[in-house]
Write a protein that holds these residues in place. Sequence first.
Motif, PDB file in Angstrom:
ATOM      1  N   TRP A 135      -4.614  -2.888   4.874  1.00  0.00           N
ATOM      2  CA  TRP A 135      -4.909  -3.866   3.808  1.00  0.00           C
ATOM      3  C   TRP A 135      -5.031  -5.301   4.303  1.00  0.00           C
ATOM      4  N   ASP A 145       0.905   0.486   7.241  1.00  0.00           N
ATOM      5  CA  ASP A 145      -0.044   0.194   6.159  1.00  0.00           C
ATOM      6  C   ASP A 145      -0.724  -1.171   6.344  1.00  0.00           C
ATOM      7  N   ASP A 158      -7.523   0.078  -2.899  1.00  0.00           N
ATOM      8  CA  ASP A 158      -8.705  -0.406  -3.611  1.00  0.00           C
ATOM      9  C   ASP A 158      -8.718  -1.924  -3.673  1.00  0.00           C
ATOM     10  N   LYS A 194      -0.400  10.069   3.143  1.00  0.00           N
ATOM     11  CA  LYS A 194      -1.605   9.844   2.349  1.00  0.00           C
ATOM     12  C   LYS A 194      -1.552   8.463   1.731  1.00  0.00           C
ATOM     13  N   TYR A 195      -2.718   7.968   1.371  1.00  0.00           N
ATOM     14  CA  TYR A 195      -2.725   6.659   0.740  1.00  0.00           C
ATOM     15  C   TYR A 195      -3.980   6.473  -0.094  1.00  0.00           C
ATOM     16  N   THR A 196      -3.903   5.516  -0.991  1.00  0.00           N
ATOM     17  CA  THR A 196      -5.093   5.022  -1.675  1.00  0.00           C
ATOM     18  C   THR A 196      -5.066   3.500  -1.512  1.00  0.00           C
ATOM     19  N   GLY A 241      -2.672  -0.735  -3.732  1.00  0.00           N
ATOM     20  CA  GLY A 241      -2.568   0.442  -2.880  1.00  0.00           C
ATOM     21  C   GLY A 241      -1.323   1.265  -3.134  1.00  0.00           C
ATOM     22  N   TYR A 242      -1.397   2.494  -2.674  1.00  0.00           N
ATOM     23  CA  TYR A 242      -0.254   3.411  -2.717  1.00  0.00           C
ATOM     24  C   TYR A 242      -0.167   4.106  -1.359  1.00  0.00           C
TER      25      TYR A 242
END
Length: 156
Positions: free
Chosen positions: A123, A119, A151, A147-149, A135-136
Amino acid sequence: MVAKKVLSLVFVRDASRILLGLKKRGFGQGWWNGFGGKVEPGETIHEGALRELKEEAGVTGHELQEVGLLKFEFVGDPVLLEVHVFSTTKYTGQPSESEEMKPRWFDVDDLPFSQMWADDSLWFPLLLKGSKFSGYFLFKGHHEILKYTLDEVERL
Ligand code: 6U4
Ligand code: NA
Ligand code: NA
Protein backbone atom coordinates in the motif's frame (compact mmCIF):
# COMPACT_ATOMS: atom_id res chain seq x y z
CA MET A 1 -18.51 -10.94 18.60
CA VAL A 2 -14.88 -10.62 17.63
CA ALA A 3 -12.92 -7.97 19.54
CA LYS A 4 -11.54 -5.03 17.63
CA LYS A 5 -8.58 -2.79 18.41
CA VAL A 6 -8.51 0.68 16.84
CA LEU A 7 -5.05 2.05 16.11
CA SER A 8 -3.54 5.08 14.42
CA LEU A 9 -0.58 5.12 12.04
CA VAL A 10 0.90 8.49 11.06
CA PHE A 11 3.28 9.43 8.26
CA VAL A 12 5.02 12.80 8.10
CA ARG A 13 6.38 13.69 4.68
CA ASP A 14 8.31 16.40 2.95
CA ALA A 15 8.95 16.82 -0.77
CA SER A 16 11.04 13.68 -1.24
CA ARG A 17 11.21 11.98 2.14
CA ILE A 18 9.06 10.23 4.71
CA LEU A 19 9.64 9.98 8.45
CA LEU A 20 9.72 6.44 9.82
CA GLY A 21 10.60 5.14 13.26
CA LEU A 22 12.53 2.03 14.19
CA LYS A 23 10.28 0.35 16.74
CA LYS A 24 12.34 -0.45 19.80
CA ARG A 25 9.82 -2.58 21.68
CA GLY A 26 6.46 -4.36 21.46
CA PHE A 27 4.39 -5.01 18.37
CA GLY A 28 6.55 -4.75 15.23
CA GLN A 29 9.82 -4.47 17.20
CA GLY A 30 12.90 -4.11 14.98
CA TRP A 31 10.92 -2.80 12.01
CA TRP A 32 10.56 0.66 10.50
CA ASN A 33 7.04 1.90 10.89
CA GLY A 34 4.89 4.98 10.99
CA PHE A 35 4.07 6.42 14.41
CA GLY A 36 0.91 5.43 16.20
CA GLY A 37 -0.84 3.17 18.61
CA LYS A 38 -4.02 2.35 20.38
CA VAL A 39 -6.72 4.98 20.53
CA GLU A 40 -7.54 5.65 24.17
CA PRO A 41 -11.00 5.98 25.70
CA GLY A 42 -12.26 9.57 25.45
CA GLU A 43 -10.13 10.61 22.49
CA THR A 44 -10.96 10.59 18.81
CA ILE A 45 -8.82 8.57 16.39
CA HIS A 46 -7.41 11.86 15.08
CA GLU A 47 -6.52 12.98 18.63
CA GLY A 48 -4.92 9.61 19.30
CA ALA A 49 -2.85 9.95 16.12
CA LEU A 50 -1.56 13.40 17.17
CA ARG A 51 -0.79 12.18 20.70
CA GLU A 52 1.16 9.13 19.50
CA LEU A 53 3.09 11.20 16.95
CA LYS A 54 4.13 13.58 19.71
CA GLU A 55 4.96 10.80 22.20
CA GLU A 56 6.90 8.63 19.78
CA ALA A 57 8.54 11.09 17.36
CA GLY A 58 8.57 14.31 19.38
CA VAL A 59 6.80 16.34 16.71
CA THR A 60 3.44 18.08 16.60
CA GLY A 61 1.48 17.26 13.48
CA HIS A 62 -0.82 19.73 11.73
CA GLU A 63 -3.59 19.19 9.19
CA LEU A 64 -3.44 15.41 9.37
CA GLN A 65 -5.40 13.82 6.53
CA GLU A 66 -6.90 10.37 7.02
CA VAL A 67 -5.76 8.49 3.92
CA GLY A 68 -6.08 4.80 4.64
CA LEU A 69 -8.06 2.18 6.51
CA LEU A 70 -6.29 -1.14 7.01
CA LYS A 71 -7.74 -4.19 8.73
CA PHE A 72 -5.55 -6.99 9.99
CA GLU A 73 -6.29 -10.45 11.22
CA PHE A 74 -3.76 -12.95 12.54
CA VAL A 75 -4.41 -16.67 12.27
CA GLY A 76 -5.39 -17.98 15.69
CA ASP A 77 -6.10 -14.53 17.13
CA PRO A 78 -9.73 -13.39 17.41
CA VAL A 79 -8.78 -9.72 17.63
CA LEU A 80 -9.26 -7.63 14.50
CA LEU A 81 -6.89 -4.65 14.18
CA GLU A 82 -8.34 -1.57 12.54
CA VAL A 83 -5.52 0.78 11.61
CA HIS A 84 -6.36 4.35 10.55
CA VAL A 85 -3.57 5.78 8.41
CA PHE A 86 -2.89 9.53 8.45
CA SER A 87 -0.52 11.64 6.40
CA THR A 88 0.71 15.21 6.63
CA THR A 89 3.48 17.45 5.34
CA LYS A 90 2.95 19.95 8.16
CA TYR A 91 4.58 19.57 11.54
CA THR A 92 6.46 21.57 14.14
CA GLY A 93 9.35 20.43 16.31
CA GLN A 94 12.36 18.27 15.55
CA PRO A 95 12.02 14.49 15.33
CA SER A 96 13.70 12.98 18.37
CA GLU A 97 14.19 9.50 19.74
CA SER A 98 11.71 8.20 22.30
CA GLU A 99 11.59 5.06 24.44
CA GLU A 100 9.54 3.40 21.73
CA MET A 101 10.90 4.74 18.45
CA LYS A 102 14.05 5.93 16.74
CA PRO A 103 12.95 8.34 13.97
CA ARG A 104 14.75 8.72 10.65
CA TRP A 105 13.95 10.33 7.33
CA PHE A 106 13.95 8.02 4.30
CA ASP A 107 14.01 9.00 0.67
CA VAL A 108 10.73 7.74 -0.82
CA ASP A 109 12.72 5.97 -3.53
CA ASP A 110 14.76 4.08 -0.98
CA LEU A 111 12.41 2.65 1.63
CA PRO A 112 13.49 -0.23 3.89
CA PHE A 113 10.68 -2.61 2.88
CA SER A 114 12.64 -5.71 3.97
CA GLN A 115 12.52 -4.30 7.52
CA MET A 116 8.87 -3.25 7.48
CA TRP A 117 5.54 -5.02 7.87
CA ALA A 118 4.95 -7.14 4.74
CA ASP A 119 1.75 -5.26 3.87
CA ASP A 120 3.58 -1.92 3.68
CA SER A 121 5.20 -2.58 0.29
CA LEU A 122 1.69 -3.22 -1.10
CA TRP A 123 0.00 0.00 0.00
CA PHE A 124 2.94 2.42 0.22
CA PRO A 125 2.72 3.20 -3.53
CA LEU A 126 -0.86 4.41 -2.96
CA LEU A 127 0.17 6.45 0.10
CA LEU A 128 3.08 8.02 -1.77
CA LYS A 129 1.01 9.06 -4.77
CA GLY A 130 -1.56 10.68 -2.50
CA SER A 131 -4.42 8.22 -3.02
CA LYS A 132 -6.83 7.00 -0.39
CA PHE A 133 -6.88 3.26 0.18
CA SER A 134 -8.66 0.52 2.04
CA GLY A 135 -7.27 -2.93 2.71
CA TYR A 136 -7.62 -6.20 4.55
CA PHE A 137 -4.71 -8.51 5.35
CA LEU A 138 -4.71 -11.98 6.87
CA PHE A 139 -1.35 -12.75 8.46
CA LYS A 140 0.10 -16.06 9.57
CA GLY A 141 2.62 -15.05 12.18
CA HIS A 142 4.13 -11.62 11.65
CA HIS A 143 5.82 -12.21 8.29
CA GLU A 144 3.46 -14.07 5.99
CA ILE A 145 0.34 -12.66 4.31
CA LEU A 146 -2.06 -15.51 3.43
CA LYS A 147 -4.56 -13.33 1.62
CA TYR A 148 -5.41 -9.71 1.18
CA THR A 149 -7.57 -7.18 -0.56
CA LEU A 150 -6.45 -3.63 -1.33
CA ASP A 151 -8.43 -0.92 -3.08
CA GLU A 152 -7.85 2.69 -3.99
CA VAL A 153 -10.99 4.50 -2.83
CA GLU A 154 -12.59 7.91 -3.36
CA ARG A 155 -13.42 8.31 0.31
CA LEU A 156 -12.86 6.23 3.46
P1 6U4 B 1 1.69 0.46 23.94
O1 6U4 B 1 3.16 0.12 23.99
O2 6U4 B 1 0.80 -0.62 24.44
O3 6U4 B 1 1.36 1.84 24.41
P2 6U4 B 1 0.77 1.50 21.48
O4 6U4 B 1 1.82 2.51 21.12
O5 6U4 B 1 -0.54 2.01 21.97
O6 6U4 B 1 1.40 0.42 22.40
P3 6U4 B 1 1.37 -0.23 19.35
O7 6U4 B 1 2.74 0.32 19.37
O8 6U4 B 1 1.14 -1.65 19.64
O9 6U4 B 1 0.42 0.63 20.23
O10 6U4 B 1 0.73 0.12 17.94
C1 6U4 B 1 1.04 -0.62 16.84
C2 6U4 B 1 1.36 0.29 15.70
O11 6U4 B 1 1.72 -0.51 14.59
C3 6U4 B 1 0.22 1.15 15.23
O12 6U4 B 1 0.73 2.41 14.78
C4 6U4 B 1 -0.33 0.41 14.03
C5 6U4 B 1 0.90 -0.22 13.49
N1 6U4 B 1 0.66 -1.47 12.78
C6 6U4 B 1 0.06 -2.57 13.26
N2 6U4 B 1 0.04 -3.55 12.33
C7 6U4 B 1 0.65 -3.03 11.22
C8 6U4 B 1 0.94 -3.53 9.94
N3 6U4 B 1 0.63 -4.77 9.59
N4 6U4 B 1 1.57 -2.70 9.09
C9 6U4 B 1 1.92 -1.45 9.45
N5 6U4 B 1 1.66 -0.94 10.66
C10 6U4 B 1 1.04 -1.72 11.52
O13 6U4 B 1 2.51 -0.75 8.64
NA1 NA C 1 2.95 2.70 19.24
NA1 NA D 1 -0.41 3.87 23.24
